[in-house]
Design a protein around this motif. Sequence first.
Motif, short mmCIF file in Angstrom:
data_model
loop_
_atom_site.label_atom_id
_atom_site.label_comp_id
_atom_site.label_asym_id
_atom_site.label_seq_id
_atom_site.Cartn_x
_atom_site.Cartn_y
_atom_site.Cartn_z
N GLN A 111 0.83 -1.21 0.00
CA GLN A 111 0.00 0.00 0.00
C GLN A 111 0.86 1.26 0.00
N ARG A 112 0.44 2.25 -0.76
CA ARG A 112 1.12 3.54 -0.77
C ARG A 112 0.38 4.48 0.18
N THR A 113 0.45 4.14 1.47
CA THR A 113 -0.20 4.94 2.50
C THR A 113 0.75 5.13 3.66
N ASN B 58 1.97 2.27 5.94
CA ASN B 58 3.07 1.42 5.48
C ASN B 58 4.38 2.07 5.93
N TYR C 4 6.84 3.14 3.09
CA TYR C 4 6.35 4.31 2.37
C TYR C 4 6.50 5.55 3.23
N TYR D 42 8.73 8.39 1.73
CA TYR D 42 7.97 9.55 1.31
C TYR D 42 8.51 10.83 1.94
N MET E 202 7.66 9.80 -5.61
CA MET E 202 6.87 8.60 -5.35
C MET E 202 5.44 8.82 -5.85
#
Length: 549
Positions: free
Chosen positions: A420-422, A425, A428, A432, A549
Amino acid sequence: MRSTKHLTALLHTVLQELGLPWPEKTTIEPPKDKKFGDLAVNCALLLAKQVGKPPRTLAEEMAKALLGASADIAKAEVAGPGFVNITFTPQFWQANIVRTEEQGDAYGSSTLGKGKKMQVEFVSANPTGPLHVGHGRGAAVGDSMVRILRFSGYETQAEYYLNDAGNQMQTLGLSIWLRVQELVGNSTVPFPETCYQGEYITDIARGMLQENATLPTLPEAEGRQLCYETGLALILDGIKNDLKNFRVHHDVWFSELSLVANGEVERTLNAMKASGHVYEADGALWFRSSALGDDKDRVLRKSDGSLTYFASDIAYHANKYNRGFDAVIDVWGADHHGYIPRMRACIEALGRPAEAFDVILVQLVNLMREGKQVAMSTRAGEFETLEDVLKDVGVDAARFIFLSRKSDSKLDFDLDLVRQRTMDNPVYYVQYAHARVKAVLRRAAEQGIGTQASSSLALLQEEEALDLLRCLDRFPQVVQDAATGCAPHFISYYLMDLAGLLHKYYAVHQVVLAENLEQTAARLRLLQSVAQTVKNGLLLLGVEAPDSM
């Protein structure tokens, strides 16, 4: 930590001026609540009885002396029974940006290990099958440990101990041989449970048949030997390829078989026998390990003349020290915990100090998919290979998750979460932070705004900015603690903290201010320093710091 070192130096000076000694149990650490200052010192509590003064009275004298000793100290206050709480000026913390800018990719490095030669031996999986997810955790831990030690000034060698001797190799040859016979219809009995069950064994057998159709007709001993040699070569190539894809490098691949072949095992045992650490009893050869802290003596050569694994391990570690290493670190599975006392006894018997040997234990990985644990059994051939996990979630995610917990604690690896790109995570979340800063810098550049070195860092007065600066100050100490404590997870914990502070700062403060270019430049320099530190930390974990990203 620059702040701790600075305060330590000031304290030494102040105590000397007051005619007081440095207490052995002095602690300098952040208070539990940051509202009480940046660092707390317990010297007055330790010295009060010796001086004959109430602790708070002595603490007040020390606080006054510290306040006058440096312009970097904004406040020195007495707290509790006699602690001295120190608050540094914003200018002191702002100087961390200059340090980060000057050192760049070297920020956090040190000469801690200068002149010391280290070896880290890790993975060392038996070449009887592909690497599974558990091996991946050990690989990430060992490789990160090598990176951290080198960053800390140690001359460090990464090594893989190849267990290419012993019964498991014979079992590998037998497993492939039986599958060969099965494929051509020569087998009428069930495949033994004691053999390796994975589909990869059948694949090797099928490939060998394609290369040599007469293989099944060879005498069994010759056929099994050929199966062992071919299987070992193919599996080892696969292991090396998996590790390469996982960004793991070994400088040396050391063969266990070479120890036996060149007589090194026998020479080591004879030397230990001469020094009184080895004796014969009941037709076997024993190591007198109980005299060196182990719970009982250990067999080195059985009564049938065969050597135990421990005999080879002793010779292997003797070989390590003979190669000139000052200290060695072994990365083992947690199921080898009971092996540590006997190996420590072995190290002492070899005439090495206790601090010349350390073990990092790596616990099991529970692979989770859709909220359920994936069942795995290596012998039965039912397991998730490292290769499959990397294809599923990628190298960065796998490495970071493997290093996100203390290595000797069990780890739940949620495959669904790390895809997941949240912000939930952790991979991430940290990556990020770096990408977010780079995006801000690009937007600023598009407007013709840069990170001018002449910008006034004194404008960075917000509490969120000072929190980031304090966190930047911690990084060099975190790296040193990870090196001396054999604890790569210290780096991932730190990066989570730093990323969290960056995301908080970004949510509260607009960075690019068209009406205030001086303020903008100062904030850009702050964020650039954060990005540099995140990048340096991720590199120690073997994880990339993406610009977008």
